[in-house]
Motif scaffolding. Structure first.
Motif, short mmCIF file in Angstrom:
data_model
loop_
_atom_site.label_atom_id
_atom_site.label_comp_id
_atom_site.label_asym_id
_atom_site.label_seq_id
_atom_site.Cartn_x
_atom_site.Cartn_y
_atom_site.Cartn_z
N ILE A 42 34.24 73.60 40.90
CA ILE A 42 34.13 73.00 42.23
C ILE A 42 33.20 71.79 42.17
CG2 ILE A 42 33.27 73.35 44.57
CD1 ILE A 42 34.27 76.23 44.40
N ARG A 43 32.11 71.93 41.45
CA ARG A 43 31.19 70.79 41.31
C ARG A 43 31.88 69.63 40.60
NH1 ARG A 43 24.85 70.35 39.91
NH2 ARG A 43 24.86 68.38 38.79
N ARG A 44 32.63 69.92 39.55
CA ARG A 44 33.31 68.87 38.80
C ARG A 44 34.31 68.13 39.67
NH1 ARG A 44 37.75 67.41 36.40
NH2 ARG A 44 38.90 69.21 37.18
N ARG A 45 34.97 68.85 40.57
CA ARG A 45 35.97 68.24 41.44
C ARG A 45 35.35 67.39 42.55
NH1 ARG A 45 41.27 70.23 42.03
NH2 ARG A 45 41.92 71.45 40.24
N ALA A 46 34.07 67.60 42.83
CA ALA A 46 33.33 66.81 43.81
C ALA A 46 33.90 66.92 45.22
CB ALA A 46 33.27 65.35 43.38
N VAL A 47 34.58 68.04 45.54
CA VAL A 47 34.99 68.26 46.93
C VAL A 47 33.74 68.46 47.77
CG1 VAL A 47 37.28 69.15 46.42
CG2 VAL A 47 35.34 70.72 46.42
N LYS A 48 33.80 68.06 49.04
CA LYS A 48 32.59 68.06 49.85
C LYS A 48 32.87 68.65 51.22
CE LYS A 48 33.27 63.19 51.15
NZ LYS A 48 34.57 63.05 50.47
N ASN A 49 31.78 68.75 52.02
CA ASN A 49 31.84 69.32 53.37
C ASN A 49 32.40 70.74 53.37
OD1 ASN A 49 30.81 66.97 54.61
ND2 ASN A 49 32.85 66.03 54.62
N GLY A 61 19.40 75.17 40.51
CA GLY A 61 19.94 74.80 39.21
C GLY A 61 21.00 75.71 38.64
N PHE A 62 21.41 76.74 39.39
CA PHE A 62 22.44 77.63 38.85
C PHE A 62 23.20 78.29 39.98
CE2 PHE A 62 24.00 81.45 36.48
CZ PHE A 62 24.70 80.76 35.49
N GLY A 63 24.43 78.68 39.67
CA GLY A 63 25.28 79.30 40.69
C GLY A 63 25.58 78.30 41.80
N LEU A 64 25.65 78.80 43.03
CA LEU A 64 25.95 77.91 44.16
C LEU A 64 24.87 76.85 44.37
CD1 LEU A 64 27.33 80.57 46.66
CD2 LEU A 64 28.65 78.76 45.54
N GLY A 65 23.69 77.08 43.79
CA GLY A 65 22.65 76.07 43.85
C GLY A 65 23.08 74.74 43.26
N LEU A 67 25.94 73.34 43.74
CA LEU A 67 26.67 72.60 44.76
C LEU A 67 25.73 72.05 45.83
CD1 LEU A 67 29.79 74.92 45.23
CD2 LEU A 67 29.40 73.09 43.56
N LEU A 68 24.56 72.68 45.98
CA LEU A 68 23.54 72.11 46.86
C LEU A 68 22.98 70.82 46.28
CD1 LEU A 68 21.56 75.31 47.94
CD2 LEU A 68 23.24 74.04 49.29
N GLU A 69 22.82 70.79 44.96
CA GLU A 69 22.29 69.60 44.30
C GLU A 69 23.16 68.37 44.56
OE1 GLU A 69 20.13 71.68 40.40
OE2 GLU A 69 21.99 70.52 40.18
N GLU A 83 15.72 82.74 47.38
CA GLU A 83 15.45 82.35 45.99
C GLU A 83 15.73 80.87 45.73
OE1 GLU A 83 14.09 84.31 43.75
OE2 GLU A 83 14.07 86.01 45.12
N ASN A 84 15.96 80.09 46.79
CA ASN A 84 16.43 78.73 46.57
C ASN A 84 15.61 77.75 47.40
OD1 ASN A 84 18.05 76.32 46.51
ND2 ASN A 84 19.71 77.58 45.74
N ALA A 85 14.70 77.04 46.74
CA ALA A 85 13.83 76.08 47.43
C ALA A 85 14.62 74.89 47.98
CB ALA A 85 12.74 75.58 46.49
N LEU A 86 15.65 74.45 47.24
CA LEU A 86 16.45 73.32 47.69
C LEU A 86 17.21 73.68 48.97
CD1 LEU A 86 17.48 70.46 47.24
CD2 LEU A 86 19.25 71.40 45.72
N PHE A 87 17.68 74.91 49.05
CA PHE A 87 18.34 75.38 50.27
C PHE A 87 17.41 75.22 51.46
CE2 PHE A 87 19.49 78.40 53.48
CZ PHE A 87 20.87 78.54 53.42
#
Length: 232
Positions: A42-49, A61-65, A67-69, A83-87
């Motif tokens: 999904i990250r490679r495909r760069a789909v958004k929203n 840095g891992f898992g669904l994190g 896609l947040l990046e 567990e996710n500071a970026l979230f």
């Protein structure tokens, strides 16, 4: 893929048709049983929203994190995000919408979606912000709130073993949310550690019947540990 054979040859084929703005149901609990390679695709495909429904949103840095990046997620429906500071940063800044749902309610919303039940009443969350804006009814003198079922355009699921027909077995606690997600996706994609010919799996051991699975792929997994504690 032909007939009852659900196998696909690449992750690109596995997620063919995923587009911007879709709702994605992601199995796993913490980092246990997450479809890590499908998330990477999904990250490679760069789909958004995307709207992502998951127990949590990975870690930094891992898992669904991941896609947040890349700012590919606009909304998360989850029961735990600690567990996710970026979230946290994205929610506070207004970049990301978060809908927190009690864990049992989240599981039942998915189960109902897979079973074709549009909504159900539960006492969980009554009198808290969870109930704001929701219908309330009394049953036997106790108030209940109406919760709507959840379905997704794609469900991405991690299994242990499967046969060509898409009958899936999960290993131990990696069963978690995966079977619920598998039933509630319009297109369900399962990645597994091993694919075997039909007839090699004990029918009594099947957790997700192949009728719920649209695409199946064999992958290699890092299986990262979320919290590692060592004796000094």
């Amino acid at each position: 893929m032909a007939g009852l054979d659900k196998r696909v040859g690449s992750y690109a084929e596995a997620l063919e048709g995923i587009t911007d703005g879709m709702t994605v149901l992601a199995g796993g609990f913490g980092l246990c049983g997450i479809p890590e390679n499908l998330i990477a695709e999904i990250r490679r495909r760069a789909v958004k929203n995307l709207t992502v429904v998951s127990n949590n949103c990975g870690v930094d840095g891992f898992g669904l994190g991941l896609l947040l990046e890349t700012r590919q997620i606009k909304k998360v429906i989850a029961s735990y995000v600690g567990e996710n500071a970026l979230f946290e940063q994205q929610v506070i800044s207004g970049e990301l919408e978060a809908e927190l749902t009690p864990q049992g309610t989240l599981a039942e919303k998915l189960r109902a979606g897979g079973a074709g039940i549009p909504a159900f009443y539960t006492a969980t969350g009554y009198g808290t912000p969870v109930a704001e804006g929701k219908e309330v009814r009394d049953f036997d003198g106790r108030p209940y709130i109406l919760e709507q079922a959840l379905r997704g355009d794609f469900a991405i699921v991690k299994g242990w073993k499967a046969d060509w027909y898409g009958n899936v077995i999960y290993r131990h606690t990696a069963q978690n949310f995966n079977p619920l997600m598998a039933c509630a996706g319009r297109i369900t994609v399962v990645e597994v550690e091993e694919i075997v010919p039909p007839g090699e799996l004990d029918p009594a051991a099947i957790h997700t019947p192949g009728i719920y699975v649209d695409r199946l792929i064999q992958g290699h997994f890092e299986k990262r540990i979320e919290q590692r504690t060592l004796r000094t």
